[in-house]
Design a protein around this motif. Structure first.
Motif, PDB file in Angstrom:
ATOM      1  N   GLY A  22      93.718  58.735  16.070  1.00 45.26           N
ATOM      2  CA  GLY A  22      92.803  57.727  15.581  1.00 45.26           C
ATOM      3  C   GLY A  22      91.418  58.308  15.355  1.00 45.26           C
ATOM      4  N   VAL A  23      90.743  57.829  14.331  1.00 41.44           N
ATOM      5  CA  VAL A  23      89.356  58.218  14.055  1.00 41.44           C
ATOM      6  C   VAL A  23      88.528  56.944  14.038  1.00 41.44           C
ATOM      7  CG1 VAL A  23      87.766  59.342  12.460  1.00 41.44           C
ATOM      8  CG2 VAL A  23      90.104  60.208  12.698  1.00 41.44           C
ATOM      9  N   ILE A  24      87.582  56.833  14.978  1.00 40.91           N
ATOM     10  CA  ILE A  24      86.786  55.627  15.088  1.00 40.91           C
ATOM     11  C   ILE A  24      85.305  55.973  15.052  1.00 40.91           C
ATOM     12  CG2 ILE A  24      88.587  54.461  16.424  1.00 40.91           C
ATOM     13  CD1 ILE A  24      86.826  54.825  18.918  1.00 40.91           C
ATOM     14  N   GLY A  25      84.500  54.928  14.912  1.00 35.30           N
ATOM     15  CA  GLY A  25      83.060  55.083  14.864  1.00 35.30           C
ATOM     16  C   GLY A  25      82.467  53.955  14.050  1.00 35.30           C
ATOM     17  N   PRO A  26      81.163  53.756  14.124  1.00 37.33           N
ATOM     18  CA  PRO A  26      80.518  52.664  13.390  1.00 37.33           C
ATOM     19  C   PRO A  26      80.549  52.910  11.894  1.00 37.33           C
ATOM     20  CG  PRO A  26      78.874  54.100  14.370  1.00 37.33           C
ATOM     21  CD  PRO A  26      80.201  54.556  14.901  1.00 37.33           C
ATOM     22  N   ASN A  27      80.211  51.889  11.113  1.00 39.79           N
ATOM     23  CA  ASN A  27      80.114  52.056   9.676  1.00 39.79           C
ATOM     24  C   ASN A  27      79.116  53.165   9.351  1.00 39.79           C
ATOM     25  OD1 ASN A  27      81.910  49.972   9.073  1.00 39.79           O
ATOM     26  ND2 ASN A  27      80.304  48.420   9.123  1.00 39.79           N
ATOM     27  N   GLY A  28      79.497  54.016   8.409  1.00 37.04           N
ATOM     28  CA  GLY A  28      78.633  55.123   8.046  1.00 37.04           C
ATOM     29  C   GLY A  28      78.796  56.360   8.907  1.00 37.04           C
ATOM     30  N   ALA A  29      79.780  56.340   9.806  1.00 38.77           N
ATOM     31  CA  ALA A  29      79.973  57.483  10.712  1.00 38.77           C
ATOM     32  C   ALA A  29      80.619  58.680  10.026  1.00 38.77           C
ATOM     33  CB  ALA A  29      80.819  57.062  11.912  1.00 38.77           C
ATOM     34  N   GLU A  58      92.108  51.831   7.591  1.00 43.98           N
ATOM     35  CA  GLU A  58      91.923  50.436   7.994  1.00 43.98           C
ATOM     36  C   GLU A  58      93.099  49.547   7.564  1.00 43.98           C
ATOM     37  OE1 GLU A  58      88.083  48.786   7.299  1.00 43.98           O
ATOM     38  OE2 GLU A  58      87.039  50.658   7.714  1.00 43.98           O
ATOM     39  N   PRO A  59      94.315  49.893   7.991  1.00 42.90           N
ATOM     40  CA  PRO A  59      95.487  49.108   7.582  1.00 42.90           C
ATOM     41  C   PRO A  59      95.526  47.709   8.165  1.00 42.90           C
ATOM     42  CG  PRO A  59      96.089  50.659   9.302  1.00 42.90           C
ATOM     43  CD  PRO A  59      94.678  50.989   8.902  1.00 42.90           C
ATOM     44  N   ALA A  60      94.785  47.450   9.257  1.00 46.90           N
ATOM     45  CA  ALA A  60      94.833  46.134   9.900  1.00 46.90           C
ATOM     46  C   ALA A  60      93.812  45.159   9.328  1.00 46.90           C
ATOM     47  CB  ALA A  60      94.617  46.279  11.403  1.00 46.90           C
ATOM     48  N   GLY A  61      92.991  45.607   8.388  1.00 50.09           N
ATOM     49  CA  GLY A  61      91.975  44.726   7.818  1.00 50.09           C
ATOM     50  C   GLY A  61      92.589  43.500   7.166  1.00 50.09           C
ATOM     51  N   GLY A  62      92.120  42.312   7.545  1.00 49.37           N
ATOM     52  CA  GLY A  62      92.611  41.069   6.970  1.00 49.37           C
ATOM     53  C   GLY A  62      93.888  40.538   7.572  1.00 49.37           C
ATOM     54  N   LEU A  63      94.430  41.209   8.598  1.00 44.71           N
ATOM     55  CA  LEU A  63      95.676  40.768   9.217  1.00 44.71           C
ATOM     56  C   LEU A  63      95.389  39.903  10.441  1.00 44.71           C
ATOM     57  CD1 LEU A  63      97.850  44.031   9.127  1.00 44.71           C
ATOM     58  CD2 LEU A  63      97.557  42.281   7.353  1.00 44.71           C
ATOM     59  N   SER A  64      96.322  39.021  10.753  1.00 47.31           N
ATOM     60  CA  SER A  64      96.216  38.203  11.951  1.00 47.31           C
ATOM     61  C   SER A  64      96.540  39.041  13.178  1.00 47.31           C
ATOM     62  CB  SER A  64      97.191  37.025  11.871  1.00 47.31           C
ATOM     63  OG  SER A  64      98.536  37.485  11.949  1.00 47.31           O
ATOM     64  N   ALA A  65      96.265  38.497  14.362  1.00 44.53           N
ATOM     65  CA  ALA A  65      96.537  39.231  15.600  1.00 44.53           C
ATOM     66  C   ALA A  65      98.021  39.566  15.718  1.00 44.53           C
ATOM     67  CB  ALA A  65      96.085  38.407  16.803  1.00 44.53           C
ATOM     68  N   GLU A  66      98.878  38.633  15.348  1.00 44.10           N
ATOM     69  CA  GLU A  66     100.317  38.884  15.417  1.00 44.10           C
ATOM     70  C   GLU A  66     100.726  39.967  14.425  1.00 44.10           C
ATOM     71  OE1 GLU A  66     104.580  36.488  14.906  1.00 44.10           O
ATOM     72  OE2 GLU A  66     102.682  35.399  14.893  1.00 44.10           O
ATOM     73  N   GLU A  67     100.139  39.932  13.217  1.00 42.72           N
ATOM     74  CA  GLU A  67     100.458  40.945  12.212  1.00 42.72           C
ATOM     75  C   GLU A  67      99.956  42.325  12.632  1.00 42.72           C
ATOM     76  OE1 GLU A  67     100.363  38.008   8.280  1.00 42.72           O
ATOM     77  OE2 GLU A  67      98.506  38.927   9.038  1.00 42.72           O
ATOM     78  N   VAL A  68      98.820  42.370  13.333  1.00 41.49           N
ATOM     79  CA  VAL A  68      98.303  43.644  13.825  1.00 41.49           C
ATOM     80  C   VAL A  68      99.254  44.237  14.856  1.00 41.49           C
ATOM     81  CG1 VAL A  68      96.451  44.744  15.154  1.00 41.49           C
ATOM     82  CG2 VAL A  68      95.883  43.143  13.319  1.00 41.49           C
ATOM     83  N   VAL A 110     100.294  60.893  11.896  1.00 38.72           N
ATOM     84  CA  VAL A 110      99.486  59.808  11.330  1.00 38.72           C
ATOM     85  C   VAL A 110      98.033  60.024  11.719  1.00 38.72           C
ATOM     86  CG1 VAL A 110      99.018  57.312  11.346  1.00 38.72           C
ATOM     87  CG2 VAL A 110     101.394  58.140  11.428  1.00 38.72           C
ATOM     88  N   VAL A 111      97.138  59.836  10.749  1.00 34.95           N
ATOM     89  CA  VAL A 111      95.714  59.725  11.042  1.00 34.95           C
ATOM     90  C   VAL A 111      95.317  58.297  10.735  1.00 34.95           C
ATOM     91  CG1 VAL A 111      93.388  60.574  10.630  1.00 34.95           C
ATOM     92  CG2 VAL A 111      95.328  62.135  10.434  1.00 34.95           C
ATOM     93  N   LEU A 112      94.786  57.609  11.731  1.00 33.18           N
ATOM     94  CA  LEU A 112      94.481  56.188  11.622  1.00 33.18           C
ATOM     95  C   LEU A 112      92.978  55.961  11.741  1.00 33.18           C
ATOM     96  CD1 LEU A 112      95.330  53.140  11.690  1.00 33.18           C
ATOM     97  CD2 LEU A 112      95.497  53.387  14.187  1.00 33.18           C
ATOM     98  N   VAL A 113      92.361  55.486  10.659  1.00 27.99           N
ATOM     99  CA  VAL A 113      90.978  55.021  10.700  1.00 27.99           C
ATOM    100  C   VAL A 113      91.029  53.507  10.817  1.00 27.99           C
ATOM    101  CG1 VAL A 113      88.888  54.669   9.332  1.00 27.99           C
ATOM    102  CG2 VAL A 113      89.923  56.929   9.456  1.00 27.99           C
ATOM    103  N   GLU A 114      90.433  52.971  11.868  1.00 26.44           N
ATOM    104  CA  GLU A 114      90.599  51.541  12.119  1.00 26.44           C
ATOM    105  C   GLU A 114      89.476  51.004  13.002  1.00 26.44           C
ATOM    106  OE1 GLU A 114      91.341  48.203  11.621  1.00 26.44           O
ATOM    107  OE2 GLU A 114      93.045  49.299  10.783  1.00 26.44           O
ATOM    108  N   HIS A 115      89.076  49.748  12.718  1.00 19.56           N
ATOM    109  CA  HIS A 115      88.077  49.066  13.546  1.00 19.56           C
ATOM    110  C   HIS A 115      88.719  48.184  14.611  1.00 19.56           C
ATOM    111  CE1 HIS A 115      84.476  50.373  11.456  1.00 19.56           C
ATOM    112  NE2 HIS A 115      85.044  50.091  10.305  1.00 19.56           N
TER     113      HIS A 115
END
Length: 257
Positions: free
Chosen positions: A32-39, A175-185, A199-204
């Protein structure tokens, strides 16, 4: 497939988007690759995909130098989803997914799509593969639909199916989980863990990141400020305060909601 970034720096004028970034994605592992917007998360993906040429550093794939070109990614065994869905509105869902495997068509995707002479075998194979991928993501019933007529969550599934149609060894999920419900996530998390590919996952969505990733890399202002297992990242006070908040609730991606 092992992907490695070695001291990657990317500049846009006076802006340093990535600053001496190194990381490794071993075969079959989820990073996973995380960080604030603009990171610098999306810039990192664009470097791997060849849309951005780094000003310093290098990439290797299975130990060999990698100089990626966007049109050569699928041939290298790399596929990517976008933050949005990026589907072709003029094609059906099935045809969109077929496009993801077009690099394997001996006659080419357009001849196969148009049914030109010599393309029948390719066309049947691409359709079978596309239906298989749509079935994997639970969207087979929408094969004949136009993407624009479908709910956003279904279109995200179709975009994922298109990436899987390339049969990648390395999957980049932006960001594959963007716009998904908790169950869909949660369902997405189970799906990602079941792929058994790198897999490399960028996600909030931190619950998804914590549930599925073997390792997490934290970026801030283009630099790696922390890297480790989900437990190590969760227990890092600076990371927890800056990116995850005071508490992080882990969702078991293997346990149905």
């Amino acid at each position: 497939m092992a992907l490695a970034l070695h001291g990657i720096t990317a500049r846009f004028g006076g802006l340093v988007a990535l600053d001496d970034v190194s990381m490794r994605v071993p075969p079959g592992r989820i990073v996973g690759v995380i960080g604030p917007n603009g990171a610098g998360k999306t810039t990192l993906f664009n470097v791997v995909c060849g849309f951005v040429t780094p000003s310093a550093g290098s990439l290797t794939l299975d130990g060999a130098p990698l100089r990626p070109k966007p049109h050569r990614l699928t041939a290298l065994g790399i596929a990517r989803t976008l933050q949005g869905v990026g589907l072709f509105d003029g094609l059906t869902v099935l045809e969109n997914v077929m496009a993801g495997a077009s690099h394997t068509a001996q006659a080419g995707f357009v001849p196969a799509l148009l049914g030109l002479p010599g393309s029948d075998r390719d066309e049947r194979r691409l359709r079978d593969l596309a239906m298989e991928c749509l079935t994997e993501v639970g969207a087979a019933e929408h094969a004949a639909a136009a993407p624009a007529t479908l709910p956003y969550a279904v279109r995200k599934r179709v975009a994922l199916a298109r990436a899987l149609a390339a049969r990648p060894r390395l999957l980049l999920l932006d960001e594959p989980a963007g716009g998904l419900s908790a169950e869909e996530v949660q369902e997405l998390g189970r799906f990602i863990k079941d792929r058994k590919i790198a897999v490399v996952l960028v996600e909030h969505h931190m619950d998804l990141v914590m549930a599925v990733c073997d390792e997490i890399v934290v970026l801030d202002f283009g630099r790696v400020v922390a890297a480790g297992t989900p437990d190590e990242i969760r227990d890092n006070p600076a990371v927890a305060e800056a990116y995850l908040g005071a508490e992080v609730t882990t969702v078991d991606a293997e346990t149905p909601a």
